[in-house]
Design an enzyme around this catalytic site. Structure first.
Site, PDB file in Angstrom:
ATOM      1  N   TYR A 115     -12.507  -9.821  -8.741  1.00  0.00           N
ATOM      2  CA  TYR A 115     -12.174  -9.123  -7.488  1.00  0.00           C
ATOM      3  C   TYR A 115     -13.382  -8.325  -6.983  1.00  0.00           C
ATOM      4  CZ  TYR A 115      -9.414  -6.199  -4.263  1.00  0.00           C
ATOM      5  OH  TYR A 115      -8.903  -5.559  -3.154  1.00  0.00           O
ATOM      6  N   GLY A 170     -16.292 -10.627  -6.301  1.00  0.00           N
ATOM      7  CA  GLY A 170     -15.891 -11.511  -5.197  1.00  0.00           C
ATOM      8  C   GLY A 170     -16.005 -10.785  -3.868  1.00  0.00           C
ATOM      9  N   LYS A 171     -15.525  -9.546  -3.838  1.00  0.00           N
ATOM     10  CA  LYS A 171     -15.602  -8.755  -2.599  1.00  0.00           C
ATOM     11  C   LYS A 171     -17.041  -8.368  -2.280  1.00  0.00           C
ATOM     12  CE  LYS A 171     -11.196  -8.048  -1.312  1.00  0.00           C
ATOM     13  NZ  LYS A 171     -10.668  -8.350   0.017  1.00  0.00           N
ATOM     14  N   ARG A 206       0.872  -2.217  -8.565  1.00  0.00           N
ATOM     15  CA  ARG A 206       0.032  -1.063  -8.276  1.00  0.00           C
ATOM     16  C   ARG A 206       0.795   0.222  -8.571  1.00  0.00           C
ATOM     17  NH1 ARG A 206      -3.258  -3.073  -2.966  1.00  0.00           N
ATOM     18  NH2 ARG A 206      -1.371  -4.267  -2.619  1.00  0.00           N
ATOM     19  N   VAL A 221       1.554   3.107  -7.073  1.00  0.00           N
ATOM     20  CA  VAL A 221       2.568   3.761  -6.234  1.00  0.00           C
ATOM     21  C   VAL A 221       3.889   2.987  -6.276  1.00  0.00           C
ATOM     22  CG1 VAL A 221       3.177   4.444  -3.888  1.00  0.00           C
ATOM     23  CG2 VAL A 221       0.863   4.853  -4.723  1.00  0.00           C
ATOM     24  N   PHE A 254       5.526   3.319  -9.898  1.00  0.00           N
ATOM     25  CA  PHE A 254       6.143   4.621 -10.180  1.00  0.00           C
ATOM     26  C   PHE A 254       7.423   4.808  -9.365  1.00  0.00           C
ATOM     27  CE2 PHE A 254       2.149   7.209 -11.737  1.00  0.00           C
ATOM     28  CZ  PHE A 254       1.996   6.298 -12.776  1.00  0.00           C
ATOM     29  N   ARG A 288     -11.917   8.096  -8.105  1.00  0.00           N
ATOM     30  CA  ARG A 288     -12.253   7.422  -6.860  1.00  0.00           C
ATOM     31  C   ARG A 288     -11.793   8.284  -5.690  1.00  0.00           C
ATOM     32  NH1 ARG A 288      -9.603   2.303  -6.734  1.00  0.00           N
ATOM     33  NH2 ARG A 288     -11.064   1.247  -8.091  1.00  0.00           N
TER      34      ARG A 288
HETATM   35  P1  NAD Z   1      -1.277  -8.318  -0.341  1.00  0.00           P
HETATM   36  O1  NAD Z   1      -1.361  -9.026  -1.643  1.00  0.00           O
HETATM   37  O2  NAD Z   1       0.025  -7.788   0.083  1.00  0.00           O
HETATM   38  O3  NAD Z   1      -1.845  -9.238   0.831  1.00  0.00           O
HETATM   39  C1  NAD Z   1      -2.773 -10.263   0.642  1.00  0.00           C
HETATM   40  C2  NAD Z   1      -2.296 -11.463   1.443  1.00  0.00           C
HETATM   41  O4  NAD Z   1      -3.257 -12.511   1.337  1.00  0.00           O
HETATM   42  C3  NAD Z   1      -0.978 -12.026   0.926  1.00  0.00           C
HETATM   43  O5  NAD Z   1      -0.101 -12.239   2.001  1.00  0.00           O
HETATM   44  C4  NAD Z   1      -1.383 -13.332   0.267  1.00  0.00           C
HETATM   45  O6  NAD Z   1      -0.360 -14.311   0.265  1.00  0.00           O
HETATM   46  C5  NAD Z   1      -2.581 -13.734   1.104  1.00  0.00           C
HETATM   47  N1  NAD Z   1      -3.487 -14.653   0.419  1.00  0.00           N
HETATM   48  C6  NAD Z   1      -3.980 -14.574  -0.846  1.00  0.00           C
HETATM   49  N2  NAD Z   1      -4.783 -15.600  -1.098  1.00  0.00           N
HETATM   50  C7  NAD Z   1      -4.823 -16.364   0.036  1.00  0.00           C
HETATM   51  C8  NAD Z   1      -5.478 -17.565   0.396  1.00  0.00           C
HETATM   52  N3  NAD Z   1      -6.275 -18.220  -0.463  1.00  0.00           N
HETATM   53  N4  NAD Z   1      -5.285 -18.069   1.639  1.00  0.00           N
HETATM   54  C9  NAD Z   1      -4.472 -17.413   2.526  1.00  0.00           C
HETATM   55  N5  NAD Z   1      -3.818 -16.281   2.239  1.00  0.00           N
HETATM   56  C10 NAD Z   1      -4.001 -15.755   0.994  1.00  0.00           C
HETATM   57  O7  NAD Z   1      -2.373  -7.138  -0.412  1.00  0.00           O
HETATM   58  P2  NAD Z   1      -2.766  -6.028   0.658  1.00  0.00           P
HETATM   59  O8  NAD Z   1      -2.696  -4.729  -0.022  1.00  0.00           O
HETATM   60  O9  NAD Z   1      -2.058  -6.217   1.932  1.00  0.00           O
HETATM   61  O10 NAD Z   1      -4.306  -6.360   0.856  1.00  0.00           O
HETATM   62  C11 NAD Z   1      -4.824  -6.993   2.010  1.00  0.00           C
HETATM   63  C12 NAD Z   1      -6.343  -7.007   1.942  1.00  0.00           C
HETATM   64  O11 NAD Z   1      -6.840  -5.675   1.918  1.00  0.00           O
HETATM   65  C13 NAD Z   1      -6.889  -7.707   0.707  1.00  0.00           C
HETATM   66  O12 NAD Z   1      -8.024  -8.455   1.061  1.00  0.00           O
HETATM   67  C14 NAD Z   1      -7.277  -6.569  -0.194  1.00  0.00           C
HETATM   68  O13 NAD Z   1      -8.315  -6.919  -1.069  1.00  0.00           O
HETATM   69  C15 NAD Z   1      -7.701  -5.510   0.804  1.00  0.00           C
HETATM   70  N6  NAD Z   1      -7.555  -4.159   0.242  1.00  0.00           N
HETATM   71  C16 NAD Z   1      -6.330  -3.592   0.053  1.00  0.00           C
HETATM   72  C17 NAD Z   1      -6.240  -2.329  -0.523  1.00  0.00           C
HETATM   73  C18 NAD Z   1      -4.914  -1.637  -0.738  1.00  0.00           C
HETATM   74  O14 NAD Z   1      -4.904  -0.569  -1.348  1.00  0.00           O
HETATM   75  N7  NAD Z   1      -3.797  -2.128  -0.276  1.00  0.00           N
HETATM   76  C19 NAD Z   1      -7.400  -1.644  -0.907  1.00  0.00           C
HETATM   77  C20 NAD Z   1      -8.635  -2.276  -0.719  1.00  0.00           C
HETATM   78  C21 NAD Z   1      -8.707  -3.523  -0.136  1.00  0.00           C
HETATM   79  N1  UDP Z   2      -1.686   2.887 -13.196  1.00  0.00           N
HETATM   80  C1  UDP Z   2      -0.787   3.530 -14.039  1.00  0.00           C
HETATM   81  N2  UDP Z   2       0.467   3.007 -14.166  1.00  0.00           N
HETATM   82  C2  UDP Z   2       0.882   1.900 -13.506  1.00  0.00           C
HETATM   83  C3  UDP Z   2      -0.040   1.241 -12.643  1.00  0.00           C
HETATM   84  C4  UDP Z   2      -1.311   1.772 -12.522  1.00  0.00           C
HETATM   85  O1  UDP Z   2      -1.106   4.566 -14.645  1.00  0.00           O
HETATM   86  O2  UDP Z   2       2.044   1.495 -13.677  1.00  0.00           O
HETATM   87  C5  UDP Z   2      -3.039   3.464 -13.020  1.00  0.00           C
HETATM   88  C6  UDP Z   2      -4.186   2.476 -13.192  1.00  0.00           C
HETATM   89  O3  UDP Z   2      -4.585   2.410 -14.532  1.00  0.00           O
HETATM   90  C7  UDP Z   2      -5.250   3.070 -12.289  1.00  0.00           C
HETATM   91  C8  UDP Z   2      -4.462   3.760 -11.176  1.00  0.00           C
HETATM   92  O4  UDP Z   2      -3.127   3.905 -11.678  1.00  0.00           O
HETATM   93  O5  UDP Z   2      -5.982   4.049 -12.980  1.00  0.00           O
HETATM   94  C9  UDP Z   2      -4.420   2.946  -9.887  1.00  0.00           C
HETATM   95  O6  UDP Z   2      -4.028   1.632 -10.201  1.00  0.00           O
HETATM   96  P1  UDP Z   2      -3.760   0.520  -9.108  1.00  0.00           P
HETATM   97  O7  UDP Z   2      -3.517  -0.760  -9.832  1.00  0.00           O
HETATM   98  O8  UDP Z   2      -2.733   0.994  -8.168  1.00  0.00           O
HETATM   99  O9  UDP Z   2      -5.104   0.420  -8.268  1.00  0.00           O
HETATM  100  P2  UDP Z   2      -6.664   0.349  -8.669  1.00  0.00           P
HETATM  101  O10 UDP Z   2      -6.852   0.473 -10.139  1.00  0.00           O
HETATM  102  O11 UDP Z   2      -7.088  -0.969  -8.160  1.00  0.00           O
HETATM  103  O12 UDP Z   2      -7.254   1.500  -7.950  1.00  0.00           O
END
Ligand code: NAD
Ligand code: UDP
Ligand code: UDP
Length: 336
Positions: free
Chosen positions: A147, A150-151, A188, A190, A193, A278
Protein backbone atom coordinates in the site's frame (compact mmCIF):
# COMPACT_ATOMS: atom_id res chain seq x y z
CA UNK A 1 -21.42 29.56 -12.76
CA UNK A 2 -19.22 26.90 -14.33
CA UNK A 3 -20.63 24.72 -17.08
CA UNK A 4 -21.62 21.23 -15.97
CA UNK A 5 -18.57 18.97 -16.05
CA UNK A 6 -18.26 15.28 -16.82
CA UNK A 7 -16.36 13.62 -14.00
CA UNK A 8 -14.97 10.10 -13.57
CA UNK A 9 -14.72 8.78 -10.01
CA UNK A 10 -12.82 5.50 -9.73
CA UNK A 11 -13.55 3.61 -6.52
CA UNK A 12 -16.84 5.52 -6.53
CA UNK A 13 -18.80 2.78 -4.75
CA UNK A 14 -16.48 2.89 -1.75
CA UNK A 15 -16.72 4.88 1.46
CA UNK A 16 -15.15 8.15 0.28
CA UNK A 17 -16.09 7.63 -3.38
CA UNK A 18 -19.82 7.37 -2.72
CA UNK A 19 -19.82 10.63 -0.74
CA UNK A 20 -17.84 12.28 -3.52
CA UNK A 21 -20.26 11.09 -6.25
CA UNK A 22 -23.14 12.47 -4.20
CA UNK A 23 -21.42 15.81 -3.74
CA UNK A 24 -20.55 16.18 -7.45
CA UNK A 25 -24.12 15.33 -8.54
CA UNK A 26 -25.50 17.84 -6.06
CA UNK A 27 -23.45 20.59 -7.70
CA UNK A 28 -24.87 19.64 -11.11
CA UNK A 29 -21.99 17.65 -12.61
CA UNK A 30 -22.26 14.42 -14.59
CA UNK A 31 -20.66 11.51 -12.77
CA UNK A 32 -19.28 8.25 -14.11
CA UNK A 33 -18.61 5.94 -11.18
CA UNK A 34 -16.19 3.09 -12.00
CA UNK A 35 -15.70 0.35 -9.42
CA UNK A 36 -14.95 -3.38 -9.37
CA UNK A 37 -16.66 -3.80 -5.96
CA UNK A 38 -13.54 -5.23 -4.32
CA UNK A 39 -14.32 -3.40 -1.07
CA UNK A 40 -17.07 -1.08 -2.32
CA UNK A 41 -20.78 -1.87 -2.10
CA UNK A 42 -23.76 -1.24 -4.33
CA UNK A 43 -25.66 -0.18 -1.21
CA UNK A 44 -23.40 2.88 -0.98
CA UNK A 45 -24.63 4.21 -4.31
CA UNK A 46 -28.04 2.50 -4.67
CA UNK A 47 -29.76 5.83 -4.03
CA UNK A 48 -27.90 7.43 -6.96
CA UNK A 49 -28.88 4.82 -9.54
CA UNK A 50 -31.57 6.31 -11.76
CA UNK A 51 -30.26 9.85 -11.30
CA UNK A 52 -30.13 11.25 -14.87
CA UNK A 53 -26.54 12.43 -14.47
CA UNK A 54 -25.19 9.28 -12.77
CA UNK A 55 -23.66 6.32 -14.56
CA UNK A 56 -22.23 3.23 -12.88
CA UNK A 57 -19.76 0.93 -14.61
CA UNK A 58 -18.22 -2.24 -13.22
CA UNK A 59 -14.59 -1.75 -14.10
CA UNK A 60 -11.20 -2.77 -12.74
CA UNK A 61 -8.65 0.06 -13.11
CA UNK A 62 -5.94 -2.50 -13.87
CA UNK A 63 -7.44 -2.50 -17.36
CA UNK A 64 -7.61 0.41 -19.81
CA UNK A 65 -10.71 2.58 -19.81
CA UNK A 66 -11.88 4.74 -22.68
CA UNK A 67 -14.39 7.45 -21.72
CA UNK A 68 -14.54 11.19 -22.40
CA UNK A 69 -14.35 13.31 -19.25
CA UNK A 70 -13.18 16.69 -17.93
CA UNK A 71 -12.00 15.56 -14.51
CA UNK A 72 -10.89 12.29 -12.89
CA UNK A 73 -10.75 11.45 -9.19
CA UNK A 74 -8.69 8.26 -8.74
CA UNK A 75 -9.84 6.61 -5.52
CA UNK A 76 -9.75 2.96 -6.62
CA UNK A 77 -7.71 0.99 -4.09
CA UNK A 78 -8.49 -1.07 -0.99
CA UNK A 79 -7.73 1.29 1.89
CA UNK A 80 -7.67 -0.60 5.19
CA UNK A 81 -4.78 -2.84 6.28
CA UNK A 82 -7.14 -5.84 6.57
CA UNK A 83 -8.15 -5.54 2.92
CA UNK A 84 -4.99 -4.23 1.26
CA UNK A 85 -2.96 -7.03 2.91
CA UNK A 86 -5.40 -9.74 1.81
CA UNK A 87 -3.96 -9.73 -1.73
CA UNK A 88 -0.86 -7.51 -1.52
CA UNK A 89 0.24 -8.15 -5.11
CA UNK A 90 -3.16 -6.96 -6.33
CA UNK A 91 -2.82 -3.86 -4.11
CA UNK A 92 0.46 -2.82 -5.74
CA UNK A 93 -0.92 -3.60 -9.20
CA UNK A 94 -4.05 -1.54 -8.58
CA UNK A 95 -1.99 1.42 -7.42
CA UNK A 96 0.54 1.29 -10.24
CA UNK A 97 -1.39 -0.06 -13.26
CA UNK A 98 -4.42 1.93 -12.14
CA UNK A 99 -2.40 5.15 -12.07
CA UNK A 100 -0.85 4.43 -15.49
CA UNK A 101 -4.20 3.72 -17.15
CA UNK A 102 -5.92 6.76 -15.67
CA UNK A 103 -2.98 9.03 -16.40
CA UNK A 104 -3.07 7.73 -19.97
CA UNK A 105 -6.76 8.59 -20.07
CA UNK A 106 -6.07 12.06 -18.63
CA UNK A 107 -3.29 12.61 -21.17
CA UNK A 108 -5.54 11.68 -24.11
CA UNK A 109 -8.62 13.62 -22.95
CA UNK A 110 -6.69 16.53 -21.34
CA UNK A 111 -8.74 15.95 -18.21
CA UNK A 112 -7.48 17.15 -14.85
CA UNK A 113 -6.74 14.16 -12.62
CA UNK A 114 -6.63 13.97 -8.81
CA UNK A 115 -4.93 11.13 -6.97
CA UNK A 116 -6.19 10.00 -3.56
CA UNK A 117 -2.79 9.49 -1.95
CA UNK A 118 -2.29 8.88 1.72
CA UNK A 119 -0.48 9.80 4.91
CA UNK A 120 1.00 6.28 4.63
CA UNK A 121 3.57 7.75 2.24
CA UNK A 122 5.15 9.14 5.44
CA UNK A 123 5.44 5.61 6.92
CA UNK A 124 6.39 5.56 10.60
CA UNK A 125 7.36 9.24 10.67
CA UNK A 126 10.24 10.69 12.67
CA UNK A 127 8.92 14.20 12.09
CA UNK A 128 5.80 15.45 13.81
CA UNK A 129 3.37 16.73 12.60
CA UNK A 130 4.10 15.76 9.00
CA UNK A 131 4.46 18.54 6.40
CA UNK A 132 4.28 17.73 2.66
CA UNK A 133 8.03 18.34 2.28
CA UNK A 134 8.82 15.41 4.61
CA UNK A 135 9.98 12.37 2.56
CA UNK A 136 8.86 9.73 5.03
CA UNK A 137 10.19 6.61 6.77
CA UNK A 138 8.79 3.70 4.82
CA UNK A 139 9.75 0.03 4.97
CA UNK A 140 9.93 -1.13 1.32
CA UNK A 141 9.58 -4.87 2.13
CA UNK A 142 7.07 -5.14 4.99
CA UNK A 143 3.40 -6.17 5.10
CA UNK A 144 2.24 -2.55 4.66
CA UNK A 145 4.60 -1.85 1.76
CA UNK A 146 2.18 -2.94 -0.98
CA UNK A 147 0.00 0.00 0.00
CA UNK A 148 2.63 2.53 1.12
CA UNK A 149 5.03 1.95 -1.77
CA UNK A 150 2.16 1.47 -4.24
CA UNK A 151 0.83 4.91 -3.32
CA UNK A 152 4.34 6.40 -3.42
CA UNK A 153 4.91 4.97 -6.90
CA UNK A 154 1.54 6.34 -8.00
CA UNK A 155 2.66 9.80 -6.81
CA UNK A 156 5.87 9.36 -8.83
CA UNK A 157 3.84 8.51 -11.93
CA UNK A 158 1.58 11.52 -11.41
CA UNK A 159 4.53 13.89 -11.21
CA UNK A 160 6.32 12.30 -14.18
CA UNK A 161 3.19 12.45 -16.38
CA UNK A 162 2.94 16.09 -15.30
CA UNK A 163 6.56 16.97 -16.10
CA UNK A 164 6.93 14.75 -19.18
CA UNK A 165 3.50 15.17 -20.83
CA UNK A 166 2.02 18.23 -19.13
CA UNK A 167 -0.87 16.27 -17.58
CA UNK A 168 -2.84 18.50 -15.23
CA UNK A 169 -2.52 16.75 -11.85
CA UNK A 170 -3.61 17.20 -8.25
CA UNK A 171 -2.34 14.99 -5.42
CA UNK A 172 -4.09 14.83 -2.04
CA UNK A 173 -2.45 13.05 0.89
CA UNK A 174 -5.43 11.92 2.91
CA UNK A 175 -5.06 11.22 6.64
CA UNK A 176 -7.38 8.78 8.51
CA UNK A 177 -10.95 9.62 7.58
CA UNK A 178 -14.13 8.13 9.05
CA UNK A 179 -17.88 8.43 8.78
CA UNK A 180 -21.06 6.75 7.53
CA UNK A 181 -20.61 4.10 4.78
CA UNK A 182 -17.32 2.78 6.10
CA UNK A 183 -17.51 -0.95 5.48
CA UNK A 184 -18.61 -2.78 8.67
CA UNK A 185 -15.82 -5.31 8.02
CA UNK A 186 -13.34 -2.66 7.01
CA UNK A 187 -11.09 -3.48 9.95
CA UNK A 188 -10.16 0.15 10.55
CA UNK A 189 -10.08 1.40 14.08
CA UNK A 190 -13.15 3.67 14.09
CA UNK A 191 -15.51 1.13 12.51
CA UNK A 192 -14.13 -1.73 14.63
CA UNK A 193 -14.49 0.13 17.94
CA UNK A 194 -17.99 1.40 17.16
CA UNK A 195 -19.33 -1.98 16.05
CA UNK A 196 -17.73 -3.69 19.05
CA UNK A 197 -19.12 -1.07 21.44
CA UNK A 198 -22.63 -1.29 19.97
CA UNK A 199 -22.62 -5.07 20.49
CA UNK A 200 -21.00 -4.89 23.96
CA UNK A 201 -18.13 -6.98 22.59
CA UNK A 202 -14.49 -6.59 23.61
CA UNK A 203 -12.76 -3.52 22.18
CA UNK A 204 -9.68 -4.74 20.31
CA UNK A 205 -6.71 -2.51 21.15
CA UNK A 206 -3.55 -3.27 19.18
CA UNK A 207 -0.33 -2.76 21.15
CA UNK A 208 -0.56 -0.62 24.28
CA UNK A 209 -3.03 1.75 22.58
CA UNK A 210 -0.73 4.74 22.99
CA UNK A 211 -0.07 5.05 19.24
CA UNK A 212 -1.79 8.14 17.86
CA UNK A 213 -3.86 9.03 14.81
CA UNK A 214 -5.84 12.10 13.78
CA UNK A 215 -9.36 11.55 12.48
CA UNK A 216 -11.10 13.61 9.84
CA UNK A 217 -14.85 13.46 9.28
CA UNK A 218 -15.84 12.47 5.74
CA UNK A 219 -17.75 15.69 4.87
CA UNK A 220 -14.71 17.81 5.69
CA UNK A 221 -12.47 15.56 3.60
CA UNK A 222 -14.76 15.66 0.56
CA UNK A 223 -14.86 19.47 0.73
CA UNK A 224 -11.04 19.49 0.76
CA UNK A 225 -10.81 17.13 -2.24
CA UNK A 226 -13.24 19.18 -4.35
CA UNK A 227 -11.44 22.42 -3.46
CA UNK A 228 -8.07 20.93 -4.41
CA UNK A 229 -9.42 19.63 -7.73
CA UNK A 230 -10.75 23.08 -8.61
CA UNK A 231 -7.83 25.16 -7.33
CA UNK A 232 -5.67 26.69 -10.08
CA UNK A 233 -2.67 27.48 -7.90
CA UNK A 234 -1.36 24.16 -6.64
CA UNK A 235 -0.72 20.62 -7.89
CA UNK A 236 0.12 19.30 -4.43
CA UNK A 237 0.85 17.07 -2.74
CA UNK A 238 -1.47 18.63 -0.19
CA UNK A 239 -2.21 17.08 3.21
CA UNK A 240 -5.92 16.77 4.02
CA UNK A 241 -6.86 15.68 7.50
CA UNK A 242 -7.81 16.82 10.95
CA UNK A 243 -4.96 17.89 13.19
CA UNK A 244 -6.65 16.80 16.43
CA UNK A 245 -4.51 13.89 17.62
CA UNK A 246 -5.72 11.02 19.83
CA UNK A 247 -4.28 7.80 21.18
CA UNK A 248 -6.27 4.63 20.44
CA UNK A 249 -7.06 4.38 24.17
CA UNK A 250 -8.54 7.89 24.09
CA UNK A 251 -10.56 6.99 21.01
CA UNK A 252 -11.89 3.82 22.68
CA UNK A 253 -12.87 5.80 25.77
CA UNK A 254 -14.73 8.38 23.68
CA UNK A 255 -16.64 5.73 21.74
CA UNK A 256 -17.56 3.84 24.93
CA UNK A 257 -18.88 7.06 26.42
CA UNK A 258 -20.89 8.03 23.32
CA UNK A 259 -22.44 4.58 22.91
CA UNK A 260 -22.97 3.98 26.65
CA UNK A 261 -21.41 0.56 26.07
CA UNK A 262 -20.25 -1.88 28.75
CA UNK A 263 -17.52 -3.36 26.52
CA UNK A 264 -14.17 -4.22 28.11
CA UNK A 265 -10.80 -3.51 26.49
CA UNK A 266 -8.79 -6.44 25.16
CA UNK A 267 -5.17 -6.00 24.10
CA UNK A 268 -3.63 -7.65 21.02
CA UNK A 269 -0.05 -7.49 19.71
CA UNK A 270 0.74 -4.43 17.61
CA UNK A 271 0.76 -5.27 13.87
CA UNK A 272 4.17 -5.11 12.20
CA UNK A 273 5.26 -1.61 11.09
CA UNK A 274 2.20 0.05 12.64
CA UNK A 275 3.07 3.79 12.71
CA UNK A 276 3.45 5.13 16.26
CA UNK A 277 2.10 8.57 15.56
CA UNK A 278 0.46 10.50 12.79
CA UNK A 279 -0.80 14.05 12.56
CA UNK A 280 -1.04 16.28 9.49
CA UNK A 281 0.47 19.71 9.07
CA UNK A 282 -2.42 21.29 7.16
CA UNK A 283 -1.02 24.80 6.67
CA UNK A 284 -0.78 24.33 2.85
CA UNK A 285 -4.46 23.38 2.59
CA UNK A 286 -5.35 26.41 4.69
CA UNK A 287 -3.19 28.74 2.59
CA UNK A 288 -4.07 27.51 -0.92
CA UNK A 289 -7.56 26.09 -0.49
CA UNK A 290 -8.84 28.17 2.42
CA UNK A 291 -9.70 24.80 3.92
CA UNK A 292 -9.62 23.44 7.41
CA UNK A 293 -11.83 20.78 9.00
CA UNK A 294 -14.87 21.96 10.95
CA UNK A 295 -16.35 18.76 12.39
CA UNK A 296 -15.28 17.86 15.91
CA UNK A 297 -14.48 14.25 16.68
CA UNK A 298 -17.40 13.67 19.05
CA UNK A 299 -19.88 15.13 16.53
CA UNK A 300 -18.52 13.02 13.67
CA UNK A 301 -18.47 9.93 15.86
CA UNK A 302 -22.14 10.49 16.77
CA UNK A 303 -23.13 10.50 13.07
CA UNK A 304 -21.04 7.39 12.46
CA UNK A 305 -22.50 5.58 15.49
CA UNK A 306 -26.02 6.32 14.20
CA UNK A 307 -25.08 4.88 10.81
CA UNK A 308 -23.71 1.64 12.27
CA UNK A 309 -26.71 1.29 14.61
CA UNK A 310 -28.97 1.36 11.56
CA UNK A 311 -26.77 -1.06 9.66
CA UNK A 312 -26.65 -3.58 12.52
CA UNK A 313 -30.43 -3.40 12.78
CA UNK A 314 -30.74 -4.09 9.05
CA UNK A 315 -28.47 -7.11 9.44
CA UNK A 316 -30.48 -8.19 12.49
CA UNK A 317 -29.68 -11.94 12.81
CA UNK A 318 -26.47 -12.76 14.68
CA UNK A 319 -25.18 -14.90 11.81
CA UNK A 320 -25.50 -12.01 9.35
CA UNK A 321 -23.60 -9.78 11.73
CA UNK A 322 -20.91 -12.40 12.18
CA UNK A 323 -20.55 -12.77 8.42
CA UNK A 324 -20.07 -9.01 8.20
CA UNK A 325 -16.93 -9.15 10.35
CA UNK A 326 -15.21 -12.20 8.87
CA UNK A 327 -12.19 -10.47 7.34
CA UNK A 328 -11.53 -8.52 10.53
CA UNK A 329 -11.83 -11.68 12.64
CA UNK A 330 -9.38 -13.50 10.39
CA UNK A 331 -6.96 -10.59 10.84
CA UNK A 332 -7.40 -10.72 14.66
CA UNK A 333 -6.66 -14.47 14.69
CA UNK A 334 -3.47 -13.81 12.74
CA UNK A 335 -2.46 -11.07 15.21
CA UNK A 336 -3.19 -13.01 18.42
P1 NAD B 1 -12.92 1.90 0.23
O1 NAD B 1 -12.28 0.57 0.32
O2 NAD B 1 -14.24 2.08 0.82
O3 NAD B 1 -12.98 2.38 -1.29
C1 NAD B 1 -12.11 1.94 -2.29
C2 NAD B 1 -12.95 1.63 -3.52
O4 NAD B 1 -12.09 1.24 -4.59
C3 NAD B 1 -13.91 0.46 -3.29
O5 NAD B 1 -15.19 0.81 -3.76
C4 NAD B 1 -13.30 -0.66 -4.11
O6 NAD B 1 -14.25 -1.61 -4.57
C5 NAD B 1 -12.64 0.10 -5.23
N1 NAD B 1 -11.56 -0.64 -5.88
C6 NAD B 1 -10.54 -1.33 -5.31
N2 NAD B 1 -9.75 -1.86 -6.24
C7 NAD B 1 -10.26 -1.49 -7.45
C8 NAD B 1 -9.90 -1.74 -8.79
N3 NAD B 1 -8.82 -2.48 -9.11
N4 NAD B 1 -10.66 -1.21 -9.79
C9 NAD B 1 -11.76 -0.46 -9.48
N5 NAD B 1 -12.16 -0.20 -8.23
C10 NAD B 1 -11.41 -0.71 -7.22
O7 NAD B 1 -11.86 2.94 0.87
P2 NAD B 1 -11.96 4.51 1.07
O8 NAD B 1 -11.65 4.79 2.48
O9 NAD B 1 -13.17 5.07 0.47
O10 NAD B 1 -10.69 4.98 0.23
C11 NAD B 1 -10.78 5.60 -1.04
C12 NAD B 1 -9.40 6.07 -1.48
O11 NAD B 1 -8.90 7.03 -0.56
C13 NAD B 1 -8.38 4.94 -1.55
O12 NAD B 1 -7.57 5.13 -2.68
C14 NAD B 1 -7.58 5.12 -0.30
O13 NAD B 1 -6.27 4.63 -0.43
C15 NAD B 1 -7.62 6.62 -0.11
N6 NAD B 1 -7.43 6.98 1.30
C16 NAD B 1 -8.41 6.77 2.23
C17 NAD B 1 -8.18 7.09 3.56
C18 NAD B 1 -9.23 6.91 4.63
O14 NAD B 1 -8.92 7.11 5.80
N7 NAD B 1 -10.45 6.56 4.34
C19 NAD B 1 -6.94 7.63 3.95
C20 NAD B 1 -5.96 7.80 2.97
C21 NAD B 1 -6.21 7.49 1.66
N1 UDP C 1 -6.22 -0.41 15.75
C1 UDP C 1 -6.61 -0.93 16.97
N2 UDP C 1 -7.69 -1.77 17.01
C2 UDP C 1 -8.40 -2.11 15.91
C3 UDP C 1 -8.01 -1.57 14.65
C4 UDP C 1 -6.91 -0.73 14.62
O1 UDP C 1 -6.01 -0.63 18.02
O2 UDP C 1 -9.38 -2.87 16.03
C5 UDP C 1 -5.08 0.53 15.70
C6 UDP C 1 -4.02 0.20 14.65
O3 UDP C 1 -3.06 -0.67 15.18
C7 UDP C 1 -3.46 1.57 14.32
C8 UDP C 1 -4.64 2.52 14.53
O4 UDP C 1 -5.60 1.79 15.32
O5 UDP C 1 -2.46 1.92 15.24
C9 UDP C 1 -5.30 2.94 13.22
O6 UDP C 1 -5.56 1.78 12.46
P1 UDP C 1 -6.34 1.80 11.09
O7 UDP C 1 -6.28 0.42 10.52
O8 UDP C 1 -7.67 2.41 11.28
O9 UDP C 1 -5.54 2.80 10.16
P2 UDP C 1 -3.97 3.01 9.83
O10 UDP C 1 -3.13 2.09 10.64
O11 UDP C 1 -3.88 2.72 8.39
O12 UDP C 1 -3.73 4.42 10.19
N1 UDP D 1 -5.24 4.43 -21.55
C1 UDP D 1 -6.56 4.28 -21.16
N2 UDP D 1 -7.49 5.14 -21.67
C2 UDP D 1 -7.18 6.13 -22.54
C3 UDP D 1 -5.83 6.27 -22.93
C4 UDP D 1 -4.87 5.41 -22.41
O1 UDP D 1 -6.90 3.42 -20.35
O2 UDP D 1 -8.07 6.87 -22.93
C5 UDP D 1 -4.25 3.51 -20.98
C6 UDP D 1 -3.57 2.67 -22.03
O3 UDP D 1 -3.88 1.32 -21.73
C7 UDP D 1 -2.10 2.90 -21.84
C8 UDP D 1 -1.99 3.66 -20.54
O4 UDP D 1 -3.25 4.28 -20.37
O5 UDP D 1 -1.42 1.69 -21.70
C9 UDP D 1 -0.91 4.69 -20.51
O6 UDP D 1 -1.12 5.61 -21.58
P1 UDP D 1 0.11 6.33 -22.28
O7 UDP D 1 -0.45 7.19 -23.35
O8 UDP D 1 0.98 6.96 -21.27
O9 UDP D 1 0.96 5.11 -22.81
P2 UDP D 1 1.04 4.33 -24.19
O10 UDP D 1 -0.35 4.24 -24.74
O11 UDP D 1 1.95 5.16 -24.99
O12 UDP D 1 1.60 3.02 -23.76
Amino acid sequence: MDMCKSILVTGGAGFLGSHLCERLLSQGDEVICADNFYTGRKDNIAHLIGHPKFELIRHDVNFPLYVEVDQIYNLACPASPVHYQFDPVMTTKTNVHGAINLLGLAKRTKARILQASTSEVYGDPDRHPQPEAYWGMVNPIGPRSCYDEGKRCAETLFFDYHRQYGVDIRVARIFNTYGPRMHPDDGRVVSNFIIQALQDKEITIYGNGLQSRSFCYVDDLIEGLVRLMNCEDITGPVNLGNSGEYSMLELAEKILELTGSTSQLRFYPLPEDDPRQRCPDISQAAQYLGWSPTCELSVGLRHTIEYFKGLLQEMRGASNQRRASMATERYLRKLA
